[in-house]
Design a protein around this motif. Structure first.
Motif, PDB file in Angstrom:
ATOM      1  N   ASP A   1      11.833  -4.540   6.091  1.00 53.03           N
ATOM      2  CA  ASP A   1      10.489  -4.070   5.768  1.00 53.03           C
ATOM      3  C   ASP A   1       9.489  -5.208   5.841  1.00 53.03           C
ATOM      4  N   TRP A   2       9.884  -6.368   5.372  1.00 55.30           N
ATOM      5  CA  TRP A   2       8.990  -7.514   5.370  1.00 55.30           C
ATOM      6  C   TRP A   2       8.628  -7.922   6.785  1.00 55.30           C
ATOM      7  N   GLN A   3       9.581  -7.792   7.701  1.00 56.17           N
ATOM      8  CA  GLN A   3       9.301  -8.128   9.097  1.00 56.17           C
ATOM      9  C   GLN A   3       8.223  -7.199   9.648  1.00 56.17           C
ATOM     10  N   TYR A   4       8.273  -5.930   9.299  1.00 58.04           N
ATOM     11  CA  TYR A   4       7.254  -4.979   9.744  1.00 58.04           C
ATOM     12  C   TYR A   4       5.910  -5.285   9.098  1.00 58.04           C
ATOM     13  N   LEU A   5       5.919  -5.650   7.828  1.00 60.63           N
ATOM     14  CA  LEU A   5       4.689  -5.888   7.086  1.00 60.63           C
ATOM     15  C   LEU A   5       4.061  -7.246   7.397  1.00 60.63           C
ATOM     16  N   SER A   6       4.855  -8.188   7.891  1.00 60.28           N
ATOM     17  CA  SER A   6       4.346  -9.546   8.089  1.00 60.28           C
ATOM     18  C   SER A   6       3.239  -9.630   9.133  1.00 60.28           C
ATOM     19  N   SER A   7       3.143  -8.644  10.015  1.00 63.32           N
ATOM     20  CA  SER A   7       2.058  -8.665  11.001  1.00 63.32           C
ATOM     21  C   SER A   7       0.717  -8.285  10.375  1.00 63.32           C
ATOM     22  N   GLU A   8       0.740  -7.703   9.196  1.00 60.29           N
ATOM     23  CA  GLU A   8      -0.482  -7.257   8.528  1.00 60.29           C
ATOM     24  C   GLU A   8      -0.789  -8.078   7.272  1.00 60.29           C
ATOM     25  N   LEU A   9      -0.217  -9.250   7.156  1.00 62.53           N
ATOM     26  CA  LEU A   9      -0.407 -10.044   5.937  1.00 62.53           C
ATOM     27  C   LEU A   9      -1.824 -10.548   5.761  1.00 62.53           C
ATOM     28  N   ALA A  10      -2.544 -10.746   6.837  1.00 63.68           N
ATOM     29  CA  ALA A  10      -3.907 -11.278   6.724  1.00 63.68           C
ATOM     30  C   ALA A  10      -4.795 -10.344   5.902  1.00 63.68           C
ATOM     31  N   ILE A  11      -4.739  -9.055   6.183  1.00 61.56           N
ATOM     32  CA  ILE A  11      -5.577  -8.113   5.441  1.00 61.56           C
ATOM     33  C   ILE A  11      -5.135  -8.033   3.984  1.00 61.56           C
ATOM     34  N   LEU A  12      -3.830  -8.111   3.746  1.00 57.62           N
ATOM     35  CA  LEU A  12      -3.348  -8.077   2.364  1.00 57.62           C
ATOM     36  C   LEU A  12      -3.799  -9.305   1.586  1.00 57.62           C
ATOM     37  N   LYS A  13      -3.737 -10.461   2.226  1.00 56.29           N
ATOM     38  CA  LYS A  13      -4.172 -11.692   1.554  1.00 56.29           C
ATOM     39  C   LYS A  13      -5.678 -11.667   1.277  1.00 56.29           C
TER      40      LYS A  13
ATOM     41  N   GLN B   1      11.810   6.801   9.151  1.00 58.45           N
ATOM     42  CA  GLN B   1      11.032   7.359   8.054  1.00 58.45           C
ATOM     43  C   GLN B   1      10.524   6.257   7.128  1.00 58.45           C
ATOM     44  N   ARG B   2      11.350   5.252   6.891  1.00 58.08           N
ATOM     45  CA  ARG B   2      10.940   4.139   6.033  1.00 58.08           C
ATOM     46  C   ARG B   2       9.778   3.368   6.682  1.00 58.08           C
ATOM     47  N   THR B   3       9.871   3.137   7.991  1.00 57.63           N
ATOM     48  CA  THR B   3       8.794   2.462   8.706  1.00 57.63           C
ATOM     49  C   THR B   3       7.519   3.289   8.660  1.00 57.63           C
ATOM     50  N   GLN B   4       7.658   4.586   8.764  1.00 57.69           N
ATOM     51  CA  GLN B   4       6.497   5.465   8.702  1.00 57.69           C
ATOM     52  C   GLN B   4       5.864   5.430   7.306  1.00 57.69           C
ATOM     53  N   ARG B   5       6.693   5.403   6.264  1.00 56.41           N
ATOM     54  CA  ARG B   5       6.159   5.321   4.903  1.00 56.41           C
ATOM     55  C   ARG B   5       5.448   3.994   4.672  1.00 56.41           C
ATOM     56  N   ILE B   6       5.981   2.906   5.240  1.00 53.66           N
ATOM     57  CA  ILE B   6       5.320   1.605   5.113  1.00 53.66           C
ATOM     58  C   ILE B   6       3.973   1.634   5.824  1.00 53.66           C
ATOM     59  N   ALA B   7       3.937   2.258   6.991  1.00 49.03           N
ATOM     60  CA  ALA B   7       2.674   2.374   7.730  1.00 49.03           C
ATOM     61  C   ALA B   7       1.653   3.178   6.934  1.00 49.03           C
ATOM     62  N   TYR B   8       2.082   4.269   6.305  1.00 51.02           N
ATOM     63  CA  TYR B   8       1.182   5.055   5.462  1.00 51.02           C
ATOM     64  C   TYR B   8       0.708   4.240   4.261  1.00 51.02           C
TER      65      TYR B   8
END
Length: 139
Positions: free
Chosen positions: A79-91, A15-22
């Motif tokens: 959570d950071w490990q999951y998010l680290s693949s999408e850092l380019a768009i965030l930056k 559920q936490r991974t799903q919330r991060i994806a959302y």
């Protein structure tokens, strides 16, 4: 007594991974909408010979807060490990919010855009700090 992973823990992580994806999807959509909003002002002037929408101000500052909030909420190592693949768009989003906010805050005197500048700097610093912290958690 042995430590066994309960099924509830697994579903909680899912559920936490799903919330991060959302949250990541929301940040991406907000960035796209902010870009559309940015270019709508000049486009209406070109098409209708009248500027129907002024350049973004307070809404830009609100949009600039979203990537930083997501980074703040995902600072746990898992959570950071999951998010680290999408850092380019965030930056890219944070840099764009920062550059637009800084340019218009300095040259147009729109003071509310200093919030976007602060949010951009804070988000980029947070990402940098979390990237520095990541290798130490791997060992």
């Amino acid at each position: 007594m042995t430590d066994q992973q309960r099924p509830q823990d697994t579903s909680e992580n899912g559920q936490r991974t799903q919330r991060i994806a959302y949250g990541l999807g929301a940040v991406k959509w907000i960035f796209v909408l902010a870009l559309i909003r940015l270019f709508m002002g000049p486009m209406t002037k070109d098409l209708f010979d009248n500027e129907l929408l002024p350049m973004p101000t307070w809404e830009w500052s609100l949009c600039a807060l979203t990537p930083g909030i997501l980074v703040f909420l995902c600072r746990r190592p898992s959570d950071w490990q999951y998010l680290s693949s999408e850092l380019a768009i965030l930056k890219w989003a944070l840099r764009f919010y920062l550059i637009y906010g800084l340019a218009f805050a300095l040259f147009q005197g729109v003071w509310v855009l200093w919030v976007a500048v602060a949010a951009g700097i804070a988000g980029l610093v947070a990402i940098w700090k979390l990237e520095q912290r990541e290798p130490s958690n791997a060992y």
